[in-house]
Design a protein around this motif. Structure first.
Motif, PDB file in Angstrom:
ATOM      1  N   GLN A  41       2.934  18.230 -17.152  1.00 49.55           N
ATOM      2  CA  GLN A  41       2.212  17.175 -16.443  1.00 49.55           C
ATOM      3  C   GLN A  41       2.834  16.975 -15.071  1.00 49.55           C
ATOM      4  OE1 GLN A  41       2.905  13.862 -19.200  1.00 49.55           O
ATOM      5  NE2 GLN A  41       4.030  12.823 -17.602  1.00 49.55           N
ATOM      6  N   ASN A  42       2.137  16.242 -14.227  1.00 51.35           N
ATOM      7  CA  ASN A  42       2.622  15.963 -12.879  1.00 51.35           C
ATOM      8  C   ASN A  42       3.795  14.992 -12.928  1.00 51.35           C
ATOM      9  OD1 ASN A  42       0.646  17.569 -11.674  1.00 51.35           O
ATOM     10  ND2 ASN A  42      -0.815  15.885 -11.630  1.00 51.35           N
ATOM     11  N   VAL A  43       4.848  15.318 -12.175  1.00 48.73           N
ATOM     12  CA  VAL A  43       6.025  14.457 -12.079  1.00 48.73           C
ATOM     13  C   VAL A  43       6.299  14.208 -10.605  1.00 48.73           C
ATOM     14  CG1 VAL A  43       8.523  14.352 -12.486  1.00 48.73           C
ATOM     15  CG2 VAL A  43       7.009  15.237 -14.271  1.00 48.73           C
ATOM     16  N   LEU A  44       6.605  12.956 -10.260  1.00 47.88           N
ATOM     17  CA  LEU A  44       6.890  12.577  -8.873  1.00 47.88           C
ATOM     18  C   LEU A  44       8.387  12.473  -8.619  1.00 47.88           C
ATOM     19  CD1 LEU A  44       4.406   9.672  -8.073  1.00 47.88           C
ATOM     20  CD2 LEU A  44       4.357  11.997  -7.209  1.00 47.88           C
ATOM     21  N   PHE A  45       8.786  12.904  -7.432  1.00 45.82           N
ATOM     22  CA  PHE A  45      10.091  12.588  -6.867  1.00 45.82           C
ATOM     23  C   PHE A  45       9.763  11.805  -5.608  1.00 45.82           C
ATOM     24  CE2 PHE A  45      13.377  13.132  -3.722  1.00 45.82           C
ATOM     25  CZ  PHE A  45      14.541  12.922  -4.445  1.00 45.82           C
ATOM     26  N   CYS A  46      10.277  10.589  -5.484  1.00 44.52           N
ATOM     27  CA  CYS A  46       9.896   9.754  -4.354  1.00 44.52           C
ATOM     28  C   CYS A  46      11.009   8.782  -3.975  1.00 44.52           C
ATOM     29  CB  CYS A  46       8.632   8.961  -4.694  1.00 44.52           C
ATOM     30  SG  CYS A  46       8.847   7.878  -6.128  1.00 44.52           S
ATOM     31  N   HIS A  47      10.833   8.165  -2.805  1.00 41.04           N
ATOM     32  CA  HIS A  47      11.728   7.078  -2.419  1.00 41.04           C
ATOM     33  C   HIS A  47      11.418   5.884  -3.307  1.00 41.04           C
ATOM     34  CE1 HIS A  47      12.551   3.226  -0.464  1.00 41.04           C
ATOM     35  NE2 HIS A  47      13.695   3.812  -0.168  1.00 41.04           N
ATOM     36  N   SER A  48      12.464   5.167  -3.692  1.00 36.34           N
ATOM     37  CA  SER A  48      12.278   3.944  -4.471  1.00 36.34           C
ATOM     38  C   SER A  48      13.341   2.929  -4.068  1.00 36.34           C
ATOM     39  CB  SER A  48      12.385   4.242  -5.965  1.00 36.34           C
ATOM     40  OG  SER A  48      12.246   3.046  -6.706  1.00 36.34           O
TER      41      SER A  48
ATOM     42  N   SER B 176      15.653   1.999   8.203  1.00 40.65           N
ATOM     43  CA  SER B 176      17.044   2.452   8.174  1.00 40.65           C
ATOM     44  C   SER B 176      17.254   3.664   7.275  1.00 40.65           C
ATOM     45  CB  SER B 176      17.953   1.312   7.708  1.00 40.65           C
ATOM     46  OG  SER B 176      17.562   0.878   6.420  1.00 40.65           O
ATOM     47  N   GLY B 177      16.226   4.099   6.551  1.00 38.29           N
ATOM     48  CA  GLY B 177      16.328   5.282   5.704  1.00 38.29           C
ATOM     49  C   GLY B 177      16.168   4.949   4.232  1.00 38.29           C
ATOM     50  N   TRP B 178      16.242   5.988   3.417  1.00 42.09           N
ATOM     51  CA  TRP B 178      16.045   5.840   1.973  1.00 42.09           C
ATOM     52  C   TRP B 178      17.129   4.960   1.377  1.00 42.09           C
ATOM     53  CZ3 TRP B 178      13.845  10.216  -1.429  1.00 42.09           C
ATOM     54  CH2 TRP B 178      12.754  10.821  -0.804  1.00 42.09           C
ATOM     55  N   SER B 179      16.733   4.115   0.423  1.00 38.53           N
ATOM     56  CA  SER B 179      17.707   3.296  -0.296  1.00 38.53           C
ATOM     57  C   SER B 179      17.894   3.790  -1.727  1.00 38.53           C
ATOM     58  CB  SER B 179      17.290   1.825  -0.295  1.00 38.53           C
ATOM     59  OG  SER B 179      15.973   1.678  -0.758  1.00 38.53           O
ATOM     60  N   GLY B 180      17.086   4.763  -2.133  1.00 38.06           N
ATOM     61  CA  GLY B 180      17.213   5.350  -3.459  1.00 38.06           C
ATOM     62  C   GLY B 180      16.057   6.281  -3.741  1.00 38.06           C
ATOM     63  N   TRP B 181      16.063   6.890  -4.898  1.00 35.13           N
ATOM     64  CA  TRP B 181      14.969   7.767  -5.315  1.00 35.13           C
ATOM     65  C   TRP B 181      14.683   7.580  -6.793  1.00 35.13           C
ATOM     66  CZ3 TRP B 181      16.719  10.875  -9.143  1.00 35.13           C
ATOM     67  CH2 TRP B 181      18.032  11.297  -9.115  1.00 35.13           C
ATOM     68  N   LEU B 182      13.558   8.162  -7.203  1.00 33.84           N
ATOM     69  CA  LEU B 182      13.082   7.977  -8.560  1.00 33.84           C
ATOM     70  C   LEU B 182      12.325   9.228  -9.003  1.00 33.84           C
ATOM     71  CD1 LEU B 182      11.500   6.279 -10.894  1.00 33.84           C
ATOM     72  CD2 LEU B 182      10.172   5.424  -9.003  1.00 33.84           C
ATOM     73  N   ILE B 183      12.437   9.570 -10.266  1.00 38.55           N
ATOM     74  CA  ILE B 183      11.653  10.649 -10.874  1.00 38.55           C
ATOM     75  C   ILE B 183      10.915  10.032 -12.052  1.00 38.55           C
ATOM     76  CG2 ILE B 183      11.721  12.867 -12.071  1.00 38.55           C
ATOM     77  CD1 ILE B 183      14.379  13.394 -10.561  1.00 38.55           C
ATOM     78  N   ARG B 184       9.575  10.213 -12.029  1.00 37.58           N
ATOM     79  CA  ARG B 184       8.752   9.586 -13.051  1.00 37.58           C
ATOM     80  C   ARG B 184       7.422  10.329 -13.147  1.00 37.58           C
ATOM     81  NH1 ARG B 184       7.821   3.051 -13.209  1.00 37.58           N
ATOM     82  NH2 ARG B 184       7.117   3.005 -15.369  1.00 37.58           N
ATOM     83  N   ALA B 185       6.770  10.266 -14.271  1.00 39.77           N
ATOM     84  CA  ALA B 185       5.448  10.876 -14.422  1.00 39.77           C
ATOM     85  C   ALA B 185       4.486  10.224 -13.437  1.00 39.77           C
ATOM     86  CB  ALA B 185       4.944  10.720 -15.855  1.00 39.77           C
ATOM     87  N   ALA B 186       3.639  11.051 -12.807  1.00 44.37           N
ATOM     88  CA  ALA B 186       2.710  10.549 -11.793  1.00 44.37           C
ATOM     89  C   ALA B 186       1.609   9.712 -12.428  1.00 44.37           C
ATOM     90  CB  ALA B 186       2.097  11.716 -11.031  1.00 44.37           C
ATOM     91  N   GLY B 187       1.224   8.649 -11.755  1.00 49.97           N
ATOM     92  CA  GLY B 187       0.108   7.806 -12.184  1.00 49.97           C
ATOM     93  C   GLY B 187      -1.103   8.052 -11.304  1.00 49.97           C
ATOM     94  N   ALA B 188      -2.005   7.079 -11.248  1.00 47.48           N
ATOM     95  CA  ALA B 188      -3.235   7.215 -10.471  1.00 47.48           C
ATOM     96  C   ALA B 188      -2.991   7.119  -8.970  1.00 47.48           C
ATOM     97  CB  ALA B 188      -4.233   6.144 -10.909  1.00 47.48           C
TER      98      ALA B 188
END
Length: 188
Positions: free
Chosen positions: A65-72, A84-96
């Motif tokens: 399934q689709n998985v996202l890597f994104c800023h969080s 000021s830039g990224w404060s963290g990241w997250l990996i999670r299954a993609a939603g709508a």
């Protein structure tokens, strides 16, 4: 008459000379130690991001399934980073949509070191600072399935540190590599 067991010691002058020599050595070597620490921070942070991208790709293939890597900002949902830039990241299954991810958080990290600036390349920023790994492990823009190739920049604004910029570059096929550069002290 001198005894065979005379007490030998260090005079006060010899001790002071040794302390002065040691102090000069520390003063000369001090700036070098700070660049070693900065370089270590950059390499460590870029390796963590690179490992997270490998994990996200592997999970997309494994889960089929689709998985996202994104800023969080909060480690729960994807969001746009502050200026000021990224404060963290997250990996999670993609939603709508971005911000409507589904299922449990697979992995997340919040950055605690304010001396390190992390930012998206222009294509990743245009893709809402999120990349989607499909079930074949390919990197795509979230909403339209367009191939996505760009980089995530990890930088310390320190002119003495060479290199002071690490980039984790990725291409749409899922290939990752780390590149180092010297930006003459600027992270922008």
């Amino acid at each position: 008459m001198k005894s065979a067991h005379q007490i030998q010691g260090v005079t006060l002058i010899e001790l002071l000379v040794a302390i002065v020599v040691l102090s000069i050595g520390i003063i000369v070597a001090g700036p070098g130690f700070s660049t070693i620490g900065g370089s270590s921070k950059l390499e460590s942070q870029s390796r963590e991001i690179q490992n997270a991208l490998v994990f996200a790709r592997t999970e997309a293939i494994r889960l089929n399934q689709n998985v996202l890597f994104c800023h969080s900002s909060d480690g729960l949902v994807c969001s746009a980073p502050p200026s000021s830039g990224w404060s963290g990241w997250l990996i999670r299954a993609a939603g709508a949509s971005i911000g409507a991810e589904i299922g449990p958080v697979l992995r997340a990290q919040q950055f605690s070191d304010s001396s390190v600036t992390i930012s998206s390349g222009s294509a990743l920023a245009g893709a809402q600072h999120a990349m989607r790994f499909n079930s074949q492990g390919l990197i795509r823009v979230f909403g339209n399935n367009t191939p996505l190739s760009d980089s995530i920049r990890i930088c310390i604004a320190q002119s003495a540190l060479k290199p002071n910029l690490y980039e984790v570059r990725f291409n749409s096929g899922g290939r990752l590599r780390q590149v180092t550069q010297n930006t003459n002290g600027s992270c922008l």
